[in-house]
Write an enzyme that holds these catalytic residues in place. Structure first.
Site, short mmCIF file in Angstrom:
data_model
loop_
_atom_site.label_atom_id
_atom_site.label_comp_id
_atom_site.label_asym_id
_atom_site.label_seq_id
_atom_site.Cartn_x
_atom_site.Cartn_y
_atom_site.Cartn_z
N ARG A 159 -5.51 -4.62 6.13
CA ARG A 159 -5.80 -3.28 5.62
C ARG A 159 -4.59 -2.64 4.95
NH1 ARG A 159 -10.38 -0.98 8.89
NH2 ARG A 159 -9.64 1.08 8.29
N TYR B 78 -4.36 -1.14 1.27
CA TYR B 78 -4.90 0.20 1.05
C TYR B 78 -4.06 1.25 1.76
CZ TYR B 78 -8.38 3.97 0.85
OH TYR B 78 -9.03 5.17 0.62
N LYS C 51 -1.60 3.81 -0.33
CA LYS C 51 -1.82 5.25 -0.33
C LYS C 51 -0.60 6.00 0.22
CE LYS C 51 -6.13 5.82 -1.81
NZ LYS C 51 -6.53 6.75 -2.88
#
Length: 327
Positions: A144, A147, A151
């Site tokens: 993950r 992402y 961000k």
């Protein structure tokens, strides 16, 4: 009277971006919708194409964009694990290079730019609920991370451009959001459960289903984005936008079964790597600074979302050509 502005919405053909475009048009603004259609869909903005104040441009924000606008909403990035893990390198490029390009554009134009950040920057949180001051517990090496870390870096870029170049920034951390125009195959829990229930399939939960989430309806979320953009230059955020009412995944599954009238059963599957145990926003700051809080509660929002998916499935639409994720 609202002053007419030319507004750029990246990821504007996604399920949130397309609704935002419509709301901005309703306020009398000119809207440029930019999307590369990796997860967004033309069908989400088809009803806007005849509006003379609406433009649609196919473009990937990881490449520079040379246009003239007054405000920028940067929503471009696949937001569901299935999509952002499909090409993790490109996901990171979209978050980082896309942010650099949008900040560079804002710098040149002296435009205001809003970054659609995410609750994923908190990782698997050790503080509950999560305030904006919490720095998170995020893996830099897991599946993950493309992402989550993308961000987080995008937020860093926002504040560095703000400090170094005086760029007018707004940073919003979006928590789980759902509603019409979600992609039926995006892998998110709300769309998964609704599609499974409507098809009479078993609802699959990860682990025991006792992990918790908060669910914000699309209309409330977009209203929060617009309220943040309307604040003065002295407030940059970050600010959490989400619904603080917390539900376990099992509670959500049971509610979807009830509202669809489905005979589906709930079955358990192994939990994915780095799946957060708890996720719930502290929205004190949003209440204070934006005068914002959600008004649509889960049962009401699910009824509208189920009706959307019922119509979508009745037309024979599938996960390859319907809906849009965008953000």
């Amino acid at each position: 009277m609202v002053q007419t502005k030319r507004v750029l919405v990246t990821g504007g053909a996604g399920f949130l971006g397309s609704y935002l475009c419509g709301q901005l048009l309703d306020q009398g603004h000119d809207v440029l919708c930019v999307d590369n259609f990796f997860t967004g869909s033309r069908s989400n903005v088809f009803h806007l194409l005849d509006n003379k104040r609406f433009e649609l441009l196919r473009h990937d924000v990881s490449n520079p964009l040379y246009i003239e606008v007054d405000e920028i909403y940067n929503l471009a990035c696949p937001a569901s694990p299935i999509h952002y893990q499909f090409d993790p390198v490109q996901t990171t490029k979209t978050s980082v290079m896309g942010m650099i390009n949008m900040l560079g554009l804002a710098k040149r134009l002296k435009a205001k730019v809003l970054q659609a950040s995410t609750s994923e920057i908190y990782g698997d949180p050790e503080i509950h609920p999560q305030p904006e001051s919490y720095r998170g517990a995020v893996s830099t090496t897991g599946p993950r991370a493309c992402y989550d870390e993308g961000k987080r870096c995008a937020e860093t870029l926002c504040f560095d451009y703000h400090r170094q170049h005086k760029v007018r920034i707004k940073v919003v951390r979006i928590f789980n959001t759902y509603g019409p125009r979600m992609h039926p195959g995006d892998g998110r829990v709300v769309s998964n459960f609704i599609v499974q229930a409507l098809k009479g399939k078993d609802l699959t939960i990860h682990g025991s289903g006792e992990q918790s989430r908060s669910f914000c309806y699309r209309d409330d979320l977009v209203r929060g984005l617009m309220a943040m953009m309307a604040t003065g230059d002295d407030f940059t955020g970050p600010v959490n936008i989400g619904n603080p009412n917390e539900f376990t995944i099992r509670q959500l599954a049971n509610l979807v079964i009830e509202l669809t009238g489905s005979s589906s059963k709930i079955i358990e599957q192994p939990r994915p790597v780095d799946d957060p145990t708890q996720r719930c926003p502290d929205i004190t700051l949003a209440r204070q600074k934006l005068g914002w809080e959600p008004t649509v509660q889960l049962r009401e929002g699910l009824q509208s979302t189920i009706a959307y998916f019922e119509d979508l499935l009745s037309t024979g639409a599938d996960s390859n050509n319907a809906g849009g994720v965008g953000r």
